[in-house]
Design a protein around this motif. Structure first.
Motif, PDB file in Angstrom:
ATOM      1  N   UNK A   1       0.843  -1.383  -0.648  1.00 33.08           N
ATOM      2  CA  UNK A   1       0.141  -0.120  -0.134  1.00 33.08           C
ATOM      3  C   UNK A   1       1.103   1.538   0.090  1.00 33.08           C
ATOM      4  N   UNK A   2       2.168   1.215  -0.803  1.00 37.11           N
ATOM      5  CA  UNK A   2       2.821   2.097  -1.179  1.00 37.11           C
ATOM      6  C   UNK A   2       2.277   3.841  -1.679  1.00 37.11           C
ATOM      7  N   UNK A   3       1.459   3.367  -2.292  1.00 36.80           N
ATOM      8  CA  UNK A   3       0.667   4.711  -3.531  1.00 36.80           C
ATOM      9  C   UNK A   3      -0.292   4.134  -3.067  1.00 36.80           C
ATOM     10  N   UNK A   4      -1.497   5.037  -3.388  1.00 34.44           N
ATOM     11  CA  UNK A   4      -2.647   5.620  -3.518  1.00 34.44           C
ATOM     12  C   UNK A   4      -3.139   3.855  -3.885  1.00 34.44           C
ATOM     13  N   UNK A   5      -3.451   3.610  -5.233  1.00 37.94           N
ATOM     14  CA  UNK A   5      -3.775   2.920  -5.815  1.00 37.94           C
ATOM     15  C   UNK A   5      -4.019   1.554  -5.687  1.00 37.94           C
ATOM     16  N   UNK A   6      -2.710   1.587  -5.107  1.00 38.80           N
ATOM     17  CA  UNK A   6      -2.159   0.123  -4.579  1.00 38.80           C
ATOM     18  C   UNK A   6      -2.806  -0.515  -3.089  1.00 38.80           C
ATOM     19  N   UNK A   7      -3.016   0.659  -2.254  1.00 38.22           N
ATOM     20  CA  UNK A   7      -3.604   0.978  -1.036  1.00 38.22           C
ATOM     21  C   UNK A   7      -5.458   0.454  -1.292  1.00 38.22           C
ATOM     22  N   UNK A   8      -5.803   1.097  -2.045  1.00 31.98           N
ATOM     23  CA  UNK A   8      -6.935   0.932  -2.725  1.00 31.98           C
ATOM     24  C   UNK A   8      -7.108  -0.382  -3.314  1.00 31.98           C
ATOM     25  N   UNK A   9      -6.435  -1.108  -3.724  1.00 27.86           N
ATOM     26  CA  UNK A   9      -6.548  -2.479  -4.286  1.00 27.86           C
ATOM     27  C   UNK A   9      -6.579  -3.688  -3.352  1.00 27.86           C
ATOM     28  N   UNK A  10      -5.534  -3.047  -2.074  1.00 21.02           N
ATOM     29  CA  UNK A  10      -5.295  -3.912  -0.580  1.00 21.02           C
ATOM     30  C   UNK A  10      -6.722  -4.352   0.076  1.00 21.02           C
ATOM     31  N   UNK A  11      -6.577  -2.907   0.190  1.00 21.94           N
ATOM     32  CA  UNK A  11      -8.493  -3.201   1.305  1.00 21.94           C
ATOM     33  C   UNK A  11      -9.635  -3.394   0.475  1.00 21.94           C
ATOM     34  N   UNK A  12      -9.070  -3.077  -0.828  1.00 30.11           N
ATOM     35  CA  UNK A  12     -10.663  -3.923  -0.861  1.00 30.11           C
ATOM     36  C   UNK A  12     -10.615  -6.081  -1.084  1.00 30.11           C
ATOM     37  N   UNK A  13      -9.623  -5.921  -1.359  1.00 34.48           N
ATOM     38  CA  UNK A  13      -9.231  -7.044  -1.413  1.00 34.48           C
ATOM     39  C   UNK A  13      -9.640  -7.539   0.210  1.00 34.48           C
ATOM     40  N   UNK A  14      -8.585  -6.701   1.087  1.00 34.85           N
ATOM     41  CA  UNK A  14      -9.021  -7.574   3.051  1.00 34.85           C
ATOM     42  C   UNK A  14     -10.103  -7.349   2.920  1.00 34.85           C
ATOM     43  N   UNK A  15     -11.343  -6.204   2.524  1.00 36.61           N
ATOM     44  CA  UNK A  15     -12.766  -5.852   2.611  1.00 36.61           C
ATOM     45  C   UNK A  15     -13.526  -7.657   1.982  1.00 36.61           C
ATOM     46  N   UNK A  16     -13.262  -7.861   0.749  1.00 31.56           N
ATOM     47  CA  UNK A  16     -13.801  -9.045   0.626  1.00 31.56           C
ATOM     48  C   UNK A  16     -13.522 -10.486   1.598  1.00 31.56           C
ATOM     49  N   UNK A  17     -12.039 -10.545   2.044  1.00 29.74           N
ATOM     50  CA  UNK A  17     -11.312 -11.703   2.146  1.00 29.74           C
ATOM     51  C   UNK A  17     -12.543 -11.031   3.998  1.00 29.74           C
ATOM     52  N   UNK A  18     -12.482 -10.157   4.461  1.00 27.90           N
ATOM     53  CA  UNK A  18     -13.146 -10.439   6.144  1.00 27.90           C
ATOM     54  C   UNK A  18     -14.938 -10.286   5.899  1.00 27.90           C
ATOM     55  N   UNK A  19     -15.228  -9.790   4.725  1.00 29.95           N
ATOM     56  CA  UNK A  19     -16.444 -10.006   4.589  1.00 29.95           C
ATOM     57  C   UNK A  19     -16.690 -11.671   4.728  1.00 29.95           C
ATOM     58  N   UNK A  20     -15.996 -12.569   4.412  1.00 32.78           N
ATOM     59  CA  UNK A  20     -16.736 -14.077   4.342  1.00 32.78           C
ATOM     60  C   UNK A  20     -16.402 -13.959   5.125  1.00 32.78           C
ATOM     61  N   UNK A  21     -15.329 -13.524   5.891  1.00 31.89           N
ATOM     62  CA  UNK A  21     -15.535 -14.449   7.958  1.00 31.89           C
ATOM     63  C   UNK A  21     -16.599 -13.436   8.748  1.00 31.89           C
ATOM     64  N   UNK A  22     -17.345 -12.800   7.577  1.00 29.89           N
ATOM     65  CA  UNK A  22     -18.296 -12.499   8.515  1.00 29.89           C
ATOM     66  C   UNK A  22     -18.250 -11.117   9.328  1.00 29.89           C
ATOM     67  N   UNK A  23     -16.855 -10.152   9.064  1.00 32.22           N
ATOM     68  CA  UNK A  23     -16.299  -9.676   9.849  1.00 32.22           C
ATOM     69  C   UNK A  23     -16.536  -8.092   8.389  1.00 32.22           C
ATOM     70  N   UNK A  24     -17.147  -6.462   9.757  1.00 32.28           N
ATOM     71  CA  UNK A  24     -17.214  -6.005   8.718  1.00 32.28           C
ATOM     72  C   UNK A  24     -16.487  -4.789   8.317  1.00 32.28           C
ATOM     73  N   UNK A  25     -16.792  -4.186   7.418  1.00 35.64           N
ATOM     74  CA  UNK A  25     -15.279  -3.273   6.307  1.00 35.64           C
ATOM     75  C   UNK A  25     -14.158  -2.217   7.782  1.00 35.64           C
ATOM     76  N   UNK A  26     -13.580  -3.208   7.956  1.00 34.39           N
ATOM     77  CA  UNK A  26     -12.534  -2.145   9.088  1.00 34.39           C
ATOM     78  C   UNK A  26     -12.697  -0.682   8.119  1.00 34.39           C
ATOM     79  N   UNK A  27     -12.546  -0.525   7.380  1.00 34.31           N
ATOM     80  CA  UNK A  27     -11.716   1.037   6.533  1.00 34.31           C
ATOM     81  C   UNK A  27     -12.842   1.934   6.950  1.00 34.31           C
ATOM     82  N   UNK A  28     -13.899   1.693   7.241  1.00 34.02           N
ATOM     83  CA  UNK A  28     -15.426   2.258   7.366  1.00 34.02           C
ATOM     84  C   UNK A  28     -15.396   3.184   8.894  1.00 34.02           C
ATOM     85  N   UNK A  29     -15.809   4.298   8.028  1.00 31.29           N
ATOM     86  CA  UNK A  29     -16.141   5.227   8.815  1.00 31.29           C
ATOM     87  C   UNK A  29     -16.891   5.381  10.257  1.00 31.29           C
TER      88      UNK A  29
END
Length: 159
Positions: free
Chosen positions: A131-159
Motif C-alpha cells: 500500500x505504498x501508493x494510493x492505487x495499491x492501497x485501494x486494491x489491497x483494502x478492497x481485497x481485505x474487505x472481501x476476505x473479511x466479509x467472507x469471515x462475517x467481519x464488517x469493513x474495517x475501513x468504514x468510518x
C-alpha cells in the motif's frame, strides 16, 4: 486463482501471556481465509510480542522507533531462503497485542475483528501486496474487505 484445499502449516508463538489473546485456531482460520484461492501450500509463523519486542523489531527492520500492530517478513526477501530453495515457506508475521488492543479501543472495533483484519493484512503483505501508493492501497483494502466479509467481519475501513 488456485482451486482446491490449501495445505497450511501455521505456527503461533505466544511470546507474552496468552490471556485475552486469540487462540491459535483463530489465527489459522484468518490465514486460511487470506490464502484461499491464492496459493495451494503455505508454511508461516505468527509471533505475538510485547511492546518492547515489537518496538525493537520495528526499529531494526523498518527504522521506526515504535511498536506497530503487525510486521510481515516474506520468505522471499534477499536475506530469506537460499537461492534455488523452493519450499512452501511464506514468511513470518509479528503481531503486537498491546498495539492491537489500543487501536481496537480507539477505533471502536471488536478486538477479535481487529486481530482478524491485521492477520489478513499481514498475510497479504507476505503474498506481495502493498500500500505504498494510493492505487495499491485501494486494491489491497478492497481485497481485505472481501476476505473479511467472507469471515462475517464488517469493513474495517468504514468510518
Amino acid at each position: 486463482m488456485t482451486q482446491g484445499p490449501v495445505r497450511l502449516d501455521v505456527t503461533v508463538n505466544y511470546a507474552m501471556p496468552r490471556k485475552g489473546l486469540p487462540a491459535a485456531t483463530s489465527f489459522r482460520k484468518w490465514v486460511a481465509a487470506a490464502l484461499a484461492g491464492r496459493i495451494r501450500e503455505a508454511d508461516l509463523a505468527i509471533r505475538l510480542v510485547d511492546s518492547k519486542e515489537g518496538r525493537a523489531l520495528n526499529r531494526h527492520y523498518r527504522g521506526r522507533d515504535y511498536a506497530t500492530n503487525v510486521l510481515s517478513f516474506p520468505a522471499d526477501l534477499p536475506e530469506g531462503l537460499p537461492e534455488g530453495v523452493r519450499l512452501p515457506l511464506l514468511g513470518d508475521l509479528v503481531i503486537c497485542p498491546p498495539v492491537v488492543a489500543r487501536e481496537a479501543r480507539e477505533q471502536k472495533k471488536a478486538l477479535n475483528d481487529h486481530y482478524a483484519h491485521l492477520t489478513v493484512h499481514g498475510v497479504l503483505h507476505l503474498l506481495g501486496w502493498d500500500h505504498e501508493d494510493e492505487r495499491e492501497a485501494e486494491c489491497m483494502e478492497q481485497l481485505e474487505r472481501e476476505i473479511l466479509a467472507g469471515l462475517g467481519i464488517a469493513d474495517p475501513y468504514r468510518e
